[in-house]
Design a protein around this motif. Structure first.
Motif, PDB file in Angstrom:
ATOM      1  N   PHE A 260       1.089  -8.540   5.180  1.00  0.00           N
ATOM      2  CA  PHE A 260       1.519  -7.208   4.753  1.00  0.00           C
ATOM      3  C   PHE A 260       1.451  -6.224   5.923  1.00  0.00           C
ATOM      4  CE2 PHE A 260       0.265  -8.487   0.261  1.00  0.00           C
ATOM      5  CZ  PHE A 260       1.570  -8.687  -0.107  1.00  0.00           C
ATOM      6  N   THR A 266       1.423  -1.931   6.132  1.00  0.00           N
ATOM      7  CA  THR A 266       0.136  -1.490   5.597  1.00  0.00           C
ATOM      8  C   THR A 266      -0.903  -1.487   6.717  1.00  0.00           C
ATOM      9  OG1 THR A 266      -0.329  -3.762   4.996  1.00  0.00           O
ATOM     10  CG2 THR A 266       0.537  -2.341   3.274  1.00  0.00           C
ATOM     11  N   PHE A 268      -4.353  -2.702   6.600  1.00  0.00           N
ATOM     12  CA  PHE A 268      -5.626  -3.312   6.199  1.00  0.00           C
ATOM     13  C   PHE A 268      -6.508  -3.600   7.413  1.00  0.00           C
ATOM     14  CE2 PHE A 268      -2.933  -4.533   2.569  1.00  0.00           C
ATOM     15  CZ  PHE A 268      -3.696  -3.950   1.576  1.00  0.00           C
ATOM     16  N   GLN A 283      -3.766   3.769  10.094  1.00  0.00           N
ATOM     17  CA  GLN A 283      -5.119   4.299  10.047  1.00  0.00           C
ATOM     18  C   GLN A 283      -5.863   3.724   8.853  1.00  0.00           C
ATOM     19  OE1 GLN A 283      -5.097   8.516   9.487  1.00  0.00           O
ATOM     20  NE2 GLN A 283      -2.910   8.630   9.188  1.00  0.00           N
TER      21      GLN A 283
ATOM     22  N   PHE B 122       2.751   1.706  -1.975  1.00  0.00           N
ATOM     23  CA  PHE B 122       2.009   0.622  -1.333  1.00  0.00           C
ATOM     24  C   PHE B 122       1.749   0.964   0.135  1.00  0.00           C
ATOM     25  CE2 PHE B 122       2.297  -4.038   0.192  1.00  0.00           C
ATOM     26  CZ  PHE B 122       0.920  -4.151   0.190  1.00  0.00           C
ATOM     27  N   VAL B 123       2.818   1.384   0.814  1.00  0.00           N
ATOM     28  CA  VAL B 123       2.680   1.674   2.235  1.00  0.00           C
ATOM     29  C   VAL B 123       2.773   3.174   2.451  1.00  0.00           C
ATOM     30  CG1 VAL B 123       3.586   1.218   4.527  1.00  0.00           C
ATOM     31  CG2 VAL B 123       3.838  -0.500   2.738  1.00  0.00           C
ATOM     32  N   ARG B 127      -2.235   7.652   4.981  1.00  0.00           N
ATOM     33  CA  ARG B 127      -3.407   7.429   4.150  1.00  0.00           C
ATOM     34  C   ARG B 127      -4.508   6.760   4.970  1.00  0.00           C
ATOM     35  NH1 ARG B 127      -0.923   4.823  -0.774  1.00  0.00           N
ATOM     36  NH2 ARG B 127      -1.291   2.947   0.407  1.00  0.00           N
ATOM     37  N   ASN B 130      -7.644   2.576   1.895  1.00  0.00           N
ATOM     38  CA  ASN B 130      -6.817   1.417   1.556  1.00  0.00           C
ATOM     39  C   ASN B 130      -6.925   0.970   0.114  1.00  0.00           C
ATOM     40  OD1 ASN B 130      -5.199   0.555   3.659  1.00  0.00           O
ATOM     41  ND2 ASN B 130      -6.920  -0.338   4.769  1.00  0.00           N
ATOM     42  N   ALA B 133      -3.671   0.454  -1.635  1.00  0.00           N
ATOM     43  CA  ALA B 133      -2.936  -0.708  -1.134  1.00  0.00           C
ATOM     44  C   ALA B 133      -3.549  -1.991  -1.700  1.00  0.00           C
ATOM     45  CB  ALA B 133      -2.972  -0.738   0.390  1.00  0.00           C
ATOM     46  N   PHE B 134      -4.878  -2.017  -1.777  1.00  0.00           N
ATOM     47  CA  PHE B 134      -5.531  -3.177  -2.392  1.00  0.00           C
ATOM     48  C   PHE B 134      -5.128  -3.317  -3.851  1.00  0.00           C
ATOM     49  CE2 PHE B 134      -8.786  -3.471   1.048  1.00  0.00           C
ATOM     50  CZ  PHE B 134      -8.697  -4.841   1.241  1.00  0.00           C
ATOM     51  N   VAL B 137      -1.901  -5.153  -3.874  1.00  0.00           N
ATOM     52  CA  VAL B 137      -2.030  -6.564  -3.484  1.00  0.00           C
ATOM     53  C   VAL B 137      -2.680  -7.376  -4.597  1.00  0.00           C
ATOM     54  CG1 VAL B 137      -3.146  -8.144  -1.871  1.00  0.00           C
ATOM     55  CG2 VAL B 137      -2.156  -6.029  -1.029  1.00  0.00           C
TER      56      VAL B 137
END
Lengths: 634, 206
Positions: A260, A266, A268, A283, B122-123, B127, B130, B133-134, B137
């Motif tokens: 991702f 993203t 992560f 970030q 999601f993206v 931000r 996270n 975003a988690f 997922v």
């Protein structure tokens, strides 16, 4: 083969029939595709894993020879490299990016494709059903799927070598941010994406295999085959599979998040990154998180690689010492101990990440505790050899070689387990030396021991022992000559992962040693040709093997020379004893196979067996009816 | 190469090997989501108060939770009648489960849409937290497992509809589908409660 018999064949092989078992000789001949390609027979699948593994090993070891040339002759032109690599070695000088790619792919190929799939895939598949007395794996279909996932993942990984931007180059551990940012290095482009796709398939393959192995050992053992009568090979494969089932999914989690980050943007694993003076938008992520997830697999992976080799050498050493394995239960207990501890030591790979020292101490403590079961295993190998009637077959030579590497590499593990020593040595050749000896060389020797030992059962023919000895000495000497000097380079501060370290005076003095290592590596590579010739020639033209060439006790030698699908033409033999009854006092032969009941044992003339009832009666599994009959007979 | 005719005899074992294998598969799924939720905690816990995002998950998720719980009941209904050779009731249960499964998936998708519309896609490069975003997922991967389980339910449904199960196989297949489906329901309870309440729990821990 006519359609009618083929249908019959398939119906009879429908493994989910709930009818009572019945056996009669039926020789079905599948066509080429169902017999050798899309086979559900665990023995064929094992050979497929082995041969794919050998091909991957040739590529993997070949790549190491190429980058060794760069390390030995930095800045010099080697025309051979340009011939082989084209644009990756302009004017015969290896491209720095491609050097990193070669190191990465060497690690990936050897760790995953050779020593995980090639070792577990081959021997767990081949030996578990044969040694526990099962007709096949719990699910032959999933087993076949496991191989074809592995095959596809191998193909994708090999294809990634040929993409324009080059294969993945962030190290076999593919740490972000390097692996997460396609713009960082050429190797983080398409090659990295293919790496991730390939590994996802590999994880699926490994999980399908592992689930099958565990289920087969738990549920399909023959009558009398209790857990304390299992050969240590099966114990090792069983524990390896458990480790794999628990750790590979976490690598999937890690890889998915990385995917991702790479493909969707993203964050992560990424935060505060500048490339070429420009700040990227990521970030809030943390590359350390990736390391935690990766090493949660990565450390158990070390034991996924090593345990099967240790299991194989237990069996080979006992058979060829003509002695019961010393400390059978201690061996099992130490393998369980290693398997358990392997899950709580992962952060010892991360001492240099700026980890809280208190946390580091906890991981250090558990790491050092692993020395205990490992030492128990080493001592048990040696005490099994002690006063044995040793037969130095090629398999035995490799098994003893494994013990040697296991000890040499294990001792530096005790050093590196200490955070205080690991922190200065972590990025040096000391670590390279350590893991290549204990995990690379020892496991490779387990693989070779297994191939030499079970080749007669796999192909019904013998390998040439003389070529085996030549192969052994080439490999044994070259591995020590390659990896032992690396300890000194590491202690001298020579950094690993460097394309060229001659610019630093304190590292440059090791240039000659580096040349010596490269020559030794080429010497070792040449030695493998003896193995390849021996292996492939004798599949077709070897001497016909006797049914039990090593006079071993385990069940696989009770099958016909070339067993068909289903392994035993008649009833599966019942097991009456543990697998290590070698040189039992008073018994006529120096081995007593597992399927011989107490009343059929042939004793030497004049020998009075004192307490025949000491032989354990078979323990039927959850079948009271069978137990009653047994009692009446007894 | 020759082959010996044999049939696997599974009657002597406490648990059918395929059921055992399914439990092992479930273990791998537990490890995957264990990895994600651990990663979630590790990252969220490292955040400073100013970096933390304050948000509410769409209330629609409660409805989805109810849907998946009811679908477990309908599948159990199908198993109960399937084992008693009541084909029609079993089919009814399977149809309802399949329908509820689709409804659950649609609901999850809808929740994704609502979140994105409320400014939590999601993206989002701006931000620092996270956890959203988690959420995508974890929910998405759970949804993929639901898709797989729906295929299993569909398989049993079609085989029941066409009466093509071999004798004795219906009960086994129903039970395998049931174990997987109930597990995914339980897993969603855990994941939902985790995603719903973990942000607050972490905030209070500071």
């Amino acid at each position: 083969m006519s359609d009618v018999t083929q249908n019959q064949h398939h119906t009879l092989h429908d493994e989910l029939h709930d009818h009572a078992a019945h056996h009669h000789d039926h020789h079905g001949h599948g066509n080429f595709w169902t017999t050798y390609v899309f086979s559900t027979d665990h023995k064929v699948i094992a050979k497929q894993f082995l041969i794919t593994g050998i091909i991957m090993a040739i590529i993997g070891i070949g790549m190491s020879t190429l980058f060794r040339l760069q390390l030995a002759f930095p800045g010099q032109s080697i025309p051979l490299l340009e011939t082989l690599l084209g644009k990756w070695a302009p004017d015969g000088q290896l491209d720095p990016n491609f050097y990193l790619a070669l190191v990465t792919m060497h690690g990936t190929f050897m760790v995953f494709f050779v020593l995980t799939a090639g070792l577990s895939g081959t021997f767990s598949n081949f030996l578990i059903p044969l040694q526990v007395g099962a007709r096949d794996m719990a699910s032959g279909f999933i087993n076949m799927l496991s191989y074809w996932f592995f095959f596809t993942s191998s193909v994708i990984m090999v294809i990634s070598l040929f993409v324009e931007s080059g294969p993945a180059a962030a190290g076999w551990t593919i740490y972000p941010p390097l692996s997460a940012l396609p713009q960082a290095i050429p190797g983080s482009g398409t090659g990295m994406t293919l790496w991730l796709i390939s590994m996802t398939l590999f994880i699926a393959s490994s999980l399908m295999g592992g689930i099958n192995y565990i289920t087969t050992v738990m549920n399909l053992r023959t009558k009398g085959m209790s857990f304390d009568r299992l050969p240590l090979t099966v114990w090792a494969f069983f524990l390896t599979a458990i480790i794999g089932v628990l750790s590979f999914p976490v690598l999937f989690s890690a890889a998915l998040l990385l995917m991702f980050d790479r493909l969707l943007g993203t964050s992560f694993y990424l935060s505060d990154i500048f490339i070429g003076g420009e700040m990227l938008h990521y970030q809030g992520g943390s590359p350390i998180l990736y390391q935690h997830l990766f090493w949660f697999l990565g450390h158990p992976e070390v034991y996924i690689v090593l345990l099967p080799a240790l299991g194989i050498s237990s069996e080979v050493i006992s058979v060829n010492s003509r002695k019961p394995i010393f400390g059978y239960k201690a061996m099992i207990a130490s393998m369980i101990g290693i398997a358990f501890l392997s899950f709580i030591v992962w952060a010892h790979h991360m001492f240099v990440t700026g980890m809280n020292p208190f946390l580091g101490t906890v991981f250090m403590l558990f790491t050092l505790v692993i020395a205990v079961p490992s030492a128990i295993k080493a001592f048990n190998y040696i005490t099994t050899l002690w006063k044995g009637n040793i037969r130095f077959t090629p398999a035995m030579m490799f098994a003893i070689g494994l013990v040697s590497f296991f000890i040499t590499g294990g001792i530096t593990g005790i050093l590196l387990g200490n955070a205080a020593i690991d922190i200065p040595l972590h990025d040096t050749y000391f670590v390279t030396a350590h893991f290549h000896l204990v995990m690379g060389s020892a496991s490779a020797f387990g693989l070779f021991a297994g191939v030499y030992h079970w080749f007669p059962k796999m192909f019904g023919r013998m390998m040439n022992p003389r070529l085996g000895y030549i192969h052994f000495w080439f490999t044994f000497l070259s591995l020590y000559l390659v990896f032992f000097p690396m300890h000194f380079m590491g202690l001298g501060g020579v950094a690993r992962h460097y394309y060229q370290y001659t610019a630093f005076d304190f590292m440059g003095v090791y240039g000659d040693l580096s040349k010596f290592i490269t020559y030794s590596a080429i010497f070792g590579f040449v030695g493998q040709l003896f193995f390849l010739a021996n292996f492939f020639w004798n599949i077709f033209f070897g001497k016909e093997a006797p049914q039990n060439p090593w006079k071993a006790n385990t069940l696989e030698w009770t099958t016909p020379l070339r067993p068909g699908h289903g392994n035993w033409p008649g009833e599966i033999p019942t097991v009456y004893r543990w697998p290590y009854d070698y040189s039992k006092p008073g018994v006529k032969d120096d081995f007593l196979p597992q399927h011989i009941p107490a009343e059929e044992v042939e004793y030497e003339e004049g020998f009075q067996p004192e307490m025949p009832e000491i032989e354990k009666a078979p323990r039927p599994q959850e079948n009271p009816a069978a137990e009653e009959t047994e009692d009446k007979e007894g | 190469m020759s082959a010996y005719s044999y049939e696997m005899d599974y009657r002597n074992y406490i648990i059918h090997p395929l059921k055992f294998a399914l439990w092992l598969f479930i273990l791998t799924v537990v490890m995957i989501f264990g990895g994600f939720t651990s990663a979630y905690i590790v990252q969220a816990d490292a955040l400073q108060e100013s970096q933390r995002l304050i948000y509410d998950l769409p209330p629609l998720l409660w409805r989805n939770l109810a849907v998946i719980l009811v679908s477990s009941v309908t599948l159990q209904f199908a198993i109960y009648f399937g084992k008693r050779n009541n084909r029609d009731f079993s089919l009814l249960g399977l149809f309802m489960t399949f329908g509820l499964g689709l409804l659950f998936l649609y609901g999850q998708w809808d929740a994704f849409g609502q979140l994105t519309e409320s400014g939590l896609p999601f993206v989002d490069p701006d931000r620092t937290d996270n956890s959203i975003a988690f959420f995508y997922v974890i929910t998405g991967l759970h949804g993929m497992h639901i898709v797989a389980a729906l295929l299993v339910v569909l398989f049993v449904l079609i085989k029941t509809l066409t009466n093509s199960f071999k004798p004795g196989k219906l009960a086994l297949n129903l039970e395998l589908a049931g174990t997987f489906w109930h597990f995914l329901g339980l897993l969603w309870i855990y994941l939902f409660l985790f995603l719903k309440f973990m942000p607050d729990a972490l905030k209070e821990s500071i």
